[in-house]
Design a protein around this motif. Structure first.
Motif, short mmCIF file in Angstrom:
data_model
loop_
_atom_site.label_atom_id
_atom_site.label_comp_id
_atom_site.label_asym_id
_atom_site.label_seq_id
_atom_site.Cartn_x
_atom_site.Cartn_y
_atom_site.Cartn_z
N ASP A 65 0.70 -1.14 0.00
CA ASP A 65 -0.05 0.17 -0.06
C ASP A 65 0.61 1.26 0.10
O ASP A 65 0.27 2.35 -0.80
N GLU A 66 1.97 1.15 0.68
CA GLU A 66 2.87 2.37 0.80
C GLU A 66 4.17 2.39 0.08
O GLU A 66 4.67 3.45 -0.29
N ALA A 67 4.76 1.23 0.08
CA ALA A 67 6.02 1.15 -0.31
C ALA A 67 6.54 1.23 -1.83
O ALA A 67 5.78 0.19 -2.49
N GLU A 68 7.18 2.20 -2.36
CA GLU A 68 7.59 1.83 -3.86
C GLU A 68 8.95 0.87 -3.44
O GLU A 68 9.84 1.29 -2.76
N GLU A 69 9.14 -0.09 -4.56
CA GLU A 69 10.46 -0.72 -4.60
C GLU A 69 10.98 -0.50 -5.98
O GLU A 69 10.51 -0.47 -6.88
N VAL A 70 12.29 -0.90 -5.86
CA VAL A 70 13.30 -1.03 -7.06
C VAL A 70 13.84 -2.37 -6.83
O VAL A 70 14.36 -2.71 -5.93
N TYR A 71 13.76 -3.06 -8.12
CA TYR A 71 14.25 -4.59 -8.12
C TYR A 71 15.50 -4.11 -9.30
O TYR A 71 15.11 -3.43 -10.43
N VAL A 72 16.81 -4.87 -9.02
CA VAL A 72 17.74 -4.87 -9.82
C VAL A 72 18.32 -6.24 -10.30
O VAL A 72 18.37 -6.97 -9.29
N VAL A 73 18.38 -6.63 -11.53
CA VAL A 73 18.69 -7.84 -11.83
C VAL A 73 20.24 -8.08 -11.70
O VAL A 73 20.79 -7.33 -12.55
N LEU A 74 20.59 -9.00 -10.85
CA LEU A 74 22.26 -9.15 -10.78
C LEU A 74 22.58 -10.01 -11.34
O LEU A 74 23.84 -10.18 -11.88
N GLY A 75 22.02 -11.31 -11.83
CA GLY A 75 22.38 -12.15 -12.53
C GLY A 75 21.12 -13.15 -13.10
O GLY A 75 20.03 -13.01 -12.70
N GLY A 76 21.21 -13.91 -14.16
CA GLY A 76 20.61 -14.60 -14.82
C GLY A 76 19.63 -13.90 -15.90
O GLY A 76 19.87 -12.59 -16.15
N LEU A 114 17.73 -11.19 -8.08
CA LEU A 114 17.45 -9.86 -7.97
C LEU A 114 17.84 -9.37 -6.53
O LEU A 114 17.53 -10.09 -5.34
N ILE A 115 17.96 -7.96 -6.53
CA ILE A 115 17.91 -7.40 -5.39
C ILE A 115 17.06 -6.18 -5.35
O ILE A 115 16.83 -5.68 -6.39
N VAL A 116 16.29 -6.09 -4.06
CA VAL A 116 15.22 -5.34 -4.01
C VAL A 116 15.40 -4.36 -2.82
O VAL A 116 16.08 -4.64 -1.77
N PHE A 117 15.04 -3.12 -2.96
CA PHE A 117 15.28 -1.89 -1.86
C PHE A 117 14.37 -0.69 -2.19
O PHE A 117 13.55 -0.92 -3.21
N GLY A 118 13.84 -0.39 -1.04
CA GLY A 118 12.78 0.64 -0.93
C GLY A 118 12.80 0.97 0.66
O GLY A 118 13.15 0.55 1.55
N GLN A 119 11.96 2.21 0.72
CA GLN A 119 11.66 2.83 2.13
C GLN A 119 10.74 1.74 2.82
O GLN A 119 9.83 1.11 2.05
N ARG A 120 11.12 1.33 4.05
CA ARG A 120 10.44 0.31 4.84
C ARG A 120 9.18 0.86 5.52
O ARG A 120 9.02 2.03 5.91
N HIS A 121 8.29 0.24 5.29
CA HIS A 121 6.66 0.32 5.83
C HIS A 121 6.53 -0.88 6.82
O HIS A 121 6.03 -1.90 5.93
N GLU A 122 6.83 -0.95 8.18
CA GLU A 122 6.25 -2.18 8.88
C GLU A 122 4.86 -2.59 8.63
O GLU A 122 3.78 -1.73 8.56
N GLY A 123 4.63 -3.80 8.09
CA GLY A 123 3.38 -4.57 8.09
C GLY A 123 2.67 -4.19 6.70
O GLY A 123 1.75 -4.65 6.49
N ASP A 124 3.48 -3.41 5.90
CA ASP A 124 2.75 -3.13 4.47
C ASP A 124 2.95 -4.06 3.54
O ASP A 124 4.10 -4.12 2.82
N GLY A 125 2.18 -5.06 3.24
CA GLY A 125 2.48 -6.04 2.07
C GLY A 125 1.02 -6.88 2.03
O GLY A 125 0.59 -7.15 3.18
N GLU A 126 0.90 -7.39 0.87
CA GLU A 126 -0.47 -8.21 0.97
C GLU A 126 0.25 -9.36 -0.01
O GLU A 126 0.69 -9.26 -1.11
N ILE A 127 0.03 -10.72 0.25
CA ILE A 127 0.51 -11.73 -0.38
C ILE A 127 -1.01 -12.11 -1.37
O ILE A 127 -1.95 -12.42 -1.08
N LEU A 128 -0.43 -12.42 -2.74
CA LEU A 128 -1.48 -12.64 -3.77
C LEU A 128 -1.34 -14.26 -4.22
O LEU A 128 -0.31 -14.35 -5.10
N GLN A 129 -2.15 -15.21 -3.82
CA GLN A 129 -1.78 -16.69 -4.24
C GLN A 129 -2.57 -16.80 -5.65
O GLN A 129 -3.50 -16.30 -5.73
#
Length: 135
Positions: A65-76, A114-129
């Protein structure tokens, strides 16, 4: 955190030494997921390392809901699905994912690191099966 005389100026770890949360939660057949925020002592920055196995998709998608994330491909190589768009990824590709956008990754023939980073927001995340079902 404001730096004080007792606060270290830096923290150094090896991401390979961080606990593999994917294996600990039964997703080891799909991926490795190593969340380094606590190991680094970071208070405002979230950092993770993901290795998606060759020919596999992550076990689930997620969004924030809050976090913007950046993913960088390190390999593969592999593919990403962000919302309804699926696209190819190769070494050193970087993608930014906005808050609210669902995302998941798939490993190519050599897997995807992949490495992922962004501003941390405790409890901010939803899993989608089942969000990106196998073809």
């Amino acid at each position: 955190m404001e730096r004080t005389e007792t606060t270290p100026a830096h923290t150094r770890i090896n991401l390979g030494d961080v606990e593999d949360s994917a294996a600990a939660h039964g997703f080891g057949a799909h991926q490795e997921s190593r969340f380094a925020t606590r190991d680094l002592g970071a208070e405002r920055t979230g950092v993770g390392f993901h290795r998606v196995k060759a020919g596999r998709r992550q076990a689930f998608a997620h969004r924030h809901d809050e976090a913007e994330e950046v993913y960088v491909v390190l390999g593969g190589s592999g593919r990403a699905k962000v919302e309804d768009e699926v696209f190819e990824l190769t070494r050193l590709d970087a993608i930014r994912v906005s808050p609210g956008a669902a995302r998941s990754f798939e490993g190519g023939p050599d897997g995807l690191e992949l490495i992922v980073f962004g501003q941390r927001h405790e409890g901010d995340g939803e899993i989608l099966q089942g969000w990106w079902p196998e073809d």
